[in-house]
Enzyme design. Sequence first.
Site, PDB file in Angstrom:
ATOM      1  CG  ASP A  23     -11.351  -7.634   2.893  1.00 41.72           C
ATOM      2  OD1 ASP A  23     -11.752  -6.504   3.254  1.00 41.72           O
ATOM      3  OD2 ASP A  23     -10.154  -7.919   2.702  1.00 41.72           O
ATOM      4  NE  ARG A  24     -10.528  -4.270   7.272  1.00 38.30           N
ATOM      5  CZ  ARG A  24      -9.743  -3.640   8.116  1.00 38.30           C
ATOM      6  NH1 ARG A  24     -10.252  -2.808   9.011  1.00 38.30           N
ATOM      7  NH2 ARG A  24      -8.446  -3.815   8.089  1.00 38.30           N
TER       8      ARG A  24
ATOM      9  NE  ARG B 246      -3.723  -2.153   2.140  1.00 36.43           N
ATOM     10  CZ  ARG B 246      -4.605  -2.550   3.019  1.00 36.43           C
ATOM     11  NH1 ARG B 246      -4.909  -1.780   4.033  1.00 36.43           N
ATOM     12  NH2 ARG B 246      -5.197  -3.710   2.887  1.00 36.43           N
TER      13      ARG B 246
ATOM     14  CE  LYS C  24      -6.567  -7.529  -1.251  1.00 38.32           C
ATOM     15  NZ  LYS C  24      -7.356  -7.627  -0.034  1.00 38.32           N
TER      16      LYS C  24
ATOM     17  CG  ASP D 245     -10.801  -5.098   0.149  1.00 38.25           C
ATOM     18  OD1 ASP D 245     -11.254  -4.537   1.161  1.00 38.25           O
ATOM     19  OD2 ASP D 245      -9.925  -5.985   0.199  1.00 38.25           O
TER      20      ASP D 245
ATOM     21  CB  SER E  54      -8.370  -2.742   2.589  1.00 35.39           C
ATOM     22  OG  SER E  54      -9.350  -3.371   3.356  1.00 35.39           O
ATOM     23  CG  HIS E  55      -9.475  -0.236   6.160  1.00 35.93           C
ATOM     24  ND1 HIS E  55      -8.732  -1.364   5.861  1.00 35.93           N
ATOM     25  CD2 HIS E  55      -8.768   0.460   7.054  1.00 35.93           C
ATOM     26  CE1 HIS E  55      -7.632  -1.339   6.560  1.00 35.93           C
ATOM     27  NE2 HIS E  55      -7.619  -0.251   7.300  1.00 35.93           N
TER      28      HIS E  55
ATOM     29  CD  GLU F 169      -8.385  -6.373  15.662  1.00 34.02           C
ATOM     30  OE1 GLU F 169      -9.077  -5.362  15.825  1.00 34.02           O
ATOM     31  OE2 GLU F 169      -7.466  -6.481  14.828  1.00 34.02           O
TER      32      GLU F 169
ATOM     33  NE  ARG G 290      -4.003  -1.855  13.334  1.00 34.07           N
ATOM     34  CZ  ARG G 290      -4.576  -0.925  12.584  1.00 34.07           C
ATOM     35  NH1 ARG G 290      -5.315   0.017  13.137  1.00 34.07           N
ATOM     36  NH2 ARG G 290      -4.415  -0.909  11.271  1.00 34.07           N
TER      37      ARG G 290
ATOM     38  CE  LYS H 216     -10.187  -8.348   6.263  1.00 34.26           C
ATOM     39  NZ  LYS H 216      -8.741  -8.472   6.035  1.00 34.26           N
TER      40      LYS H 216
ATOM     41  CG  ASP I 249     -13.293  -3.520   3.605  1.00 28.43           C
ATOM     42  OD1 ASP I 249     -14.032  -4.350   3.031  1.00 28.43           O
ATOM     43  OD2 ASP I 249     -12.067  -3.673   3.725  1.00 28.43           O
TER      44      ASP I 249
HETATM   45  C1  VG1 Z   1      -5.158  -4.487   9.433  1.00 29.19           C
HETATM   46  C2  VG1 Z   1      -5.911  -5.339  10.436  1.00 29.19           C
HETATM   47  C3  VG1 Z   1      -5.730  -6.804  10.102  1.00 29.19           C
HETATM   48  C4  VG1 Z   1      -6.181  -7.064   8.664  1.00 29.19           C
HETATM   49  C5  VG1 Z   1      -5.434  -6.134   7.726  1.00 29.19           C
HETATM   50  C6  VG1 Z   1      -5.929  -6.254   6.303  1.00 29.19           C
HETATM   51  O1  VG1 Z   1      -3.779  -4.761   9.512  1.00 29.19           O
HETATM   52  O2  VG1 Z   1      -5.480  -5.072  11.735  1.00 29.19           O
HETATM   53  O3  VG1 Z   1      -6.472  -7.578  11.013  1.00 29.19           O
HETATM   54  O4  VG1 Z   1      -5.928  -8.397   8.310  1.00 29.19           O
HETATM   55  O5  VG1 Z   1      -5.624  -4.784   8.119  1.00 29.19           O
HETATM   56  O6  VG1 Z   1      -7.309  -6.038   6.225  1.00 29.19           O
HETATM   57  P1  VG1 Z   1      -2.745  -3.825  10.333  1.00 29.19           P
HETATM   58  O7  VG1 Z   1      -1.402  -4.388  10.059  1.00 29.19           O
HETATM   59  O8  VG1 Z   1      -2.968  -2.434   9.839  1.00 29.19           O
HETATM   60  O9  VG1 Z   1      -3.153  -3.940  11.769  1.00 29.19           O
HETATM   61  V1  VG1 Z   1      -7.981  -5.318   4.827  1.00 29.19           V
HETATM   62  O10 VG1 Z   1      -9.637  -5.289   4.959  1.00 29.19           O
HETATM   63  O11 VG1 Z   1      -7.082  -4.001   4.831  1.00 29.19           O
HETATM   64  O12 VG1 Z   1      -7.428  -6.317   3.549  1.00 29.19           O
HETATM   65 CO    CO Z   2     -10.545  -4.951   3.163  1.00 28.79          CO
END
Ligand code: VG1
Ligand code: CO
Length: 543
Positions: A281-282, A22, A126, A279, A113-114, A364, A496, A376, A277
């Site tokens: 998956d959330r 990213r 990815k 893409d 993603s988000h 989580e 976090r 997911k 979100d």
């Molecule tokens: C975050 C979340 C993690 C998730 C990842 C990708 O990662 O904490 O649980 O698998 O995003 O999700 P990080 O390293 O920022 O804590 V997604 O929906 O961005 O593909």
């Molecule tokens: Co996502």
Amino acid sequence: MTQQTVATTPIAGQKPGTSGLRKKTRVFMAPGYLENYVQAIFDGIGGVAGKTLVIGGDGRYFNETATGTILAMAAANGAARCIVGQGGLLSTPAASHLIRTRGADGGLILSASHNPGGPDADFGVKYNGPNGGPAPEAVTAAIHARTLDITEYHVFTGGAVALDRLGQARLGNMAVEVVDPVADYAALMEELFDFEAISALLRGGFRVRFDAMHAVTGPYAREILETRLGAPAGTVVNAVPDPTFGGGHPDPNPVWAADLMARMQAEDAPDFGAASDGDGDRNMILGRNCYVGPSDSLAVLADRAHLAPGYAGGLAGVARSMPTSAAADRVAEARGMACYETPTGWKFFGNLLDAGRVTLCGEESAGTGSAHVREKDGLWAVLLWLNILAVSGKSVAGLMTDHWARYGRNYYSRHDYEGVDSAVAEAIMADLEARLDDLPGAQAAGLTVARADVFSYHDPVDGSVATAQGLRVFFEGGARVVLRLSGTGTEGATLRLYLERLETDAGALHQDPQAALAPVIAATEALTGIAARTGRRAPDVMT
Ligand code: VG1
Ligand code: CO
């Protein structure tokens, strides 16, 4: 000449994080940058000659242009076939399903993603492997290694494919198939869930609001919820994918989905609310006046998935990421299921799913999924919830009350400090890590530390080891805090904190989580001094 080989040199910082690479969109758009990374992926996986790839993304700014570039590079690198979503669109779970169902050798998903989208926001790439899942650590390591010694990339220049036109096309010697991004995925959902029961619920006046957050799930949710299940038009809101996601963060949490949160607390609130979100998956699950935390959602789904046809035979086991609460563990124990604890990131579930050791997985961070794909899956979680609600006849709040009464409640919250100076964030982590061995017995704001460690994971399937996956502090009485740095950000560091405390006293099960966790929050501050060291009075996001 319909093909070019372009000289390139290694570009610093092309190291995939928790979920692919990213960067700021403008970084990806710089001449040769995307090409450099895509060639490193192709080389890192042993080339793509003769292979079939699935390609698509979440519709964010630069998605369609990047899709065209990747197709041109796949053609020049000798790929046999590319399957691409119409308009360059594919949700992450739909891409995973297509890789699996079409027997493809892998796929490239374009998404951050988000994270927000737009010329001044974020973009991402990815690579998923032949099982449909995120590349395992060994593969991302090979890709990263290639970014360090790459010298050239190859691109086809003899034409392009119209991505809006469904059907077969050619790019040089490569076949290109432009597919409806929704069709195969919707068919899979019909196999897994009791569409008749859900449809009867929806036609019986049970009201749903699904917020697609201007992102990729809009077309999927419309087709499944409104067209196939008969929910009234307008059930899905913000349903048209927009390159900047309407200027917001397509992140289904109480902060970024504030509008949905407010509606679910209104007097005329729908019975069920959900969001996904960028893409797809959330997921976020809401009832009237009831926010279901992702860790609790995983536990409820693990407890009741057998109510859906696709899981009627029961679950082989359940896996959760380490920072996810232990609510699912309690269900697994009661039901005699295997239970695994993995590092953060969906890639760590792949081996367990492939080996048939687990059926359900969750994080989580609003991620839940099952063996139906290797990612997911936001809409899948929404449909499983609706299936359970339809069969049980309960409300969301009613299911949660029942669940906590039976299993106790793992009060849980994640506190994020975003855009922290990287050196400060790393020092906070390093200082705590250096003291871990001395912590047992120490007092912190009235709690006593029982033990503390750095989490590492030994994959029970392939024996690989992942170290440095977060700092854990366990307190006497069962509470814990986990600290880790995000691997998906594009600016500074995101720190976090994952806070948890189990409550089994039936009289104390309905507190506000922040209040219930106040002692753990205070103890964490006492141990780390985050507020003073970052100059922040409060976290940026609490989920
Ligand atoms: C975050 C979340 C993690 C998730 C990842 C990708 O990662 O904490 O649980 O698998 O995003 O999700 P990080 O390293 O920022 O804590 V997604 O929906 O961005 O593909
Ligand atoms: Co996502």
